[in-house]
Design a protein around this motif. Structure first.
Motif, PDB file in Angstrom:
ATOM      1  N   LEU A 111      60.617  61.698  44.808  1.00  0.00           N
ATOM      2  CA  LEU A 111      61.023  60.720  43.799  1.00  0.00           C
ATOM      3  C   LEU A 111      62.383  61.109  43.247  1.00  0.00           C
ATOM      4  CD1 LEU A 111      57.740  60.338  41.702  1.00  0.00           C
ATOM      5  CD2 LEU A 111      58.491  58.938  43.602  1.00  0.00           C
ATOM      6  N   GLY A 112      63.188  60.125  42.916  1.00  0.00           N
ATOM      7  CA  GLY A 112      64.468  60.395  42.266  1.00  0.00           C
ATOM      8  C   GLY A 112      64.252  60.690  40.789  1.00  0.00           C
ATOM      9  N   TRP A 113      65.354  60.960  40.090  1.00  0.00           N
ATOM     10  CA  TRP A 113      65.267  61.316  38.672  1.00  0.00           C
ATOM     11  C   TRP A 113      64.692  60.194  37.824  1.00  0.00           C
ATOM     12  CZ3 TRP A 113      65.485  66.029  36.930  1.00  0.00           C
ATOM     13  CH2 TRP A 113      66.144  67.001  37.681  1.00  0.00           C
ATOM     14  N   ILE A 114      65.157  58.982  38.041  1.00  0.00           N
ATOM     15  CA  ILE A 114      64.683  57.843  37.258  1.00  0.00           C
ATOM     16  C   ILE A 114      63.192  57.611  37.523  1.00  0.00           C
ATOM     17  CG2 ILE A 114      64.939  55.371  36.814  1.00  0.00           C
ATOM     18  CD1 ILE A 114      67.341  56.969  35.865  1.00  0.00           C
ATOM     19  N   ALA A 115      62.807  57.639  38.782  1.00  0.00           N
ATOM     20  CA  ALA A 115      61.397  57.445  39.137  1.00  0.00           C
ATOM     21  C   ALA A 115      60.537  58.569  38.574  1.00  0.00           C
ATOM     22  CB  ALA A 115      61.237  57.369  40.650  1.00  0.00           C
ATOM     23  N   ALA A 116      61.047  59.799  38.584  1.00  0.00           N
ATOM     24  CA  ALA A 116      60.292  60.928  38.033  1.00  0.00           C
ATOM     25  C   ALA A 116      60.073  60.753  36.535  1.00  0.00           C
ATOM     26  CB  ALA A 116      61.021  62.240  38.318  1.00  0.00           C
ATOM     27  N   ILE A 117      61.069  60.237  35.831  1.00  0.00           N
ATOM     28  CA  ILE A 117      60.932  60.005  34.393  1.00  0.00           C
ATOM     29  C   ILE A 117      59.898  58.903  34.132  1.00  0.00           C
ATOM     30  CG2 ILE A 117      62.133  59.121  32.345  1.00  0.00           C
ATOM     31  CD1 ILE A 117      64.639  60.621  33.401  1.00  0.00           C
TER      32      ILE A 117
ATOM     33  N   THR B 181      57.463  63.551  24.583  1.00  0.00           N
ATOM     34  CA  THR B 181      56.464  64.568  24.914  1.00  0.00           C
ATOM     35  C   THR B 181      55.627  64.127  26.111  1.00  0.00           C
ATOM     36  OG1 THR B 181      56.359  65.202  22.593  1.00  0.00           O
ATOM     37  CG2 THR B 181      54.573  65.960  23.994  1.00  0.00           C
ATOM     38  N   ASN B 182      55.274  62.854  26.177  1.00  0.00           N
ATOM     39  CA  ASN B 182      54.521  62.337  27.322  1.00  0.00           C
ATOM     40  C   ASN B 182      55.314  62.499  28.616  1.00  0.00           C
ATOM     41  OD1 ASN B 182      52.248  61.592  25.897  1.00  0.00           O
ATOM     42  ND2 ASN B 182      52.950  59.501  25.569  1.00  0.00           N
ATOM     43  N   ILE B 183      56.600  62.189  28.583  1.00  0.00           N
ATOM     44  CA  ILE B 183      57.442  62.331  29.774  1.00  0.00           C
ATOM     45  C   ILE B 183      57.497  63.796  30.202  1.00  0.00           C
ATOM     46  CG2 ILE B 183      59.809  62.143  30.647  1.00  0.00           C
ATOM     47  CD1 ILE B 183      60.075  59.618  28.866  1.00  0.00           C
ATOM     48  N   ILE B 184      57.727  64.685  29.239  1.00  0.00           N
ATOM     49  CA  ILE B 184      57.813  66.114  29.549  1.00  0.00           C
ATOM     50  C   ILE B 184      56.488  66.626  30.100  1.00  0.00           C
ATOM     51  CG2 ILE B 184      58.100  68.409  28.518  1.00  0.00           C
ATOM     52  CD1 ILE B 184      60.189  67.075  26.631  1.00  0.00           C
ATOM     53  N   LEU B 185      55.369  66.254  29.459  1.00  0.00           N
ATOM     54  CA  LEU B 185      54.058  66.691  29.932  1.00  0.00           C
ATOM     55  C   LEU B 185      53.774  66.183  31.339  1.00  0.00           C
ATOM     56  CD1 LEU B 185      51.747  66.250  26.813  1.00  0.00           C
ATOM     57  CD2 LEU B 185      52.245  68.381  28.003  1.00  0.00           C
ATOM     58  N   GLY B 186      54.098  64.926  31.604  1.00  0.00           N
ATOM     59  CA  GLY B 186      53.856  64.354  32.930  1.00  0.00           C
ATOM     60  C   GLY B 186      54.679  65.030  34.010  1.00  0.00           C
ATOM     61  N   ILE B 187      55.962  65.236  33.749  1.00  0.00           N
ATOM     62  CA  ILE B 187      56.831  65.874  34.752  1.00  0.00           C
ATOM     63  C   ILE B 187      56.460  67.335  34.926  1.00  0.00           C
ATOM     64  CG2 ILE B 187      59.200  66.585  35.252  1.00  0.00           C
ATOM     65  CD1 ILE B 187      60.118  63.961  33.963  1.00  0.00           C
ATOM     66  N   LEU B 188      56.313  68.063  33.825  1.00  0.00           N
ATOM     67  CA  LEU B 188      55.982  69.485  33.905  1.00  0.00           C
ATOM     68  C   LEU B 188      54.607  69.689  34.535  1.00  0.00           C
ATOM     69  CD1 LEU B 188      57.140  72.241  33.204  1.00  0.00           C
ATOM     70  CD2 LEU B 188      56.024  72.071  30.992  1.00  0.00           C
ATOM     71  N   GLY B 189      53.648  68.851  34.174  1.00  0.00           N
ATOM     72  CA  GLY B 189      52.322  68.936  34.776  1.00  0.00           C
ATOM     73  C   GLY B 189      52.360  68.713  36.274  1.00  0.00           C
ATOM     74  N   ALA B 190      53.148  67.735  36.716  1.00  0.00           N
ATOM     75  CA  ALA B 190      53.270  67.459  38.145  1.00  0.00           C
ATOM     76  C   ALA B 190      53.953  68.605  38.872  1.00  0.00           C
ATOM     77  CB  ALA B 190      54.037  66.159  38.373  1.00  0.00           C
ATOM     78  N   VAL B 191      54.993  69.168  38.282  1.00  0.00           N
ATOM     79  CA  VAL B 191      55.714  70.278  38.912  1.00  0.00           C
ATOM     80  C   VAL B 191      54.794  71.491  39.068  1.00  0.00           C
ATOM     81  CG1 VAL B 191      57.577  71.947  38.566  1.00  0.00           C
ATOM     82  CG2 VAL B 191      58.008  69.524  38.220  1.00  0.00           C
ATOM     83  N   ILE B 192      54.079  71.826  37.998  1.00  0.00           N
ATOM     84  CA  ILE B 192      53.197  73.001  38.045  1.00  0.00           C
ATOM     85  C   ILE B 192      52.058  72.788  39.037  1.00  0.00           C
ATOM     86  CG2 ILE B 192      51.537  74.347  36.696  1.00  0.00           C
ATOM     87  CD1 ILE B 192      53.441  73.967  34.286  1.00  0.00           C
ATOM     88  N   LEU B 193      51.412  71.621  38.976  1.00  0.00           N
ATOM     89  CA  LEU B 193      50.290  71.375  39.892  1.00  0.00           C
ATOM     90  C   LEU B 193      50.766  71.253  41.331  1.00  0.00           C
ATOM     91  CD1 LEU B 193      47.266  71.214  39.832  1.00  0.00           C
ATOM     92  CD2 LEU B 193      47.446  68.755  39.525  1.00  0.00           C
TER      93      LEU B 193
END
Length: 83
Positions: free
Chosen positions: A4-10, A32-44
């Motif tokens: 996914l690109g940056w915009i799609a990731a956000i 916070t929702n955006i950060i949690l979603g991106i960080l959660g996806a990266v970690i998992l």
């Protein structure tokens, strides 16, 4: 968020964070929702990569983001003592 690109990731991160927020019955801001979603996806994604499992595309990353964000909310509650 693989593929996914940056915009799609956000966008996907925001949706994943919002869904996790509703599942976990918490209250966060949009940022916070955006950060949690991106960080959660990266970690998992990193954890799943150790087992050679990869889910690509918007839907796969949305599922991974929701699960990862939910785990982050749960972990933060454990640390703060609200589990």
């Amino acid at each position: 968020m693989e593929g996914l690109g940056w915009i799609a990731a956000i966008i996907v991160g925001g949706i994943a964070g919002w869904i996790a927020e509703k599942i976990m019955r918490s209250d966060h801001s949009l940022l916070t929702n955006i950060i949690l979603g991106i960080l959660g996806a990266v970690i998992l994604n990193a954890i799943l990569a150790m087992f050679d499992v990869a889910w690509g595309g918007w839907i796969g990353q949305l599922v991974i983001g929701v699960i990862g964000a939910s785990l982050l909310i749960w972990a933060s509650r454990l640390v703060r003592g609200r589990a």
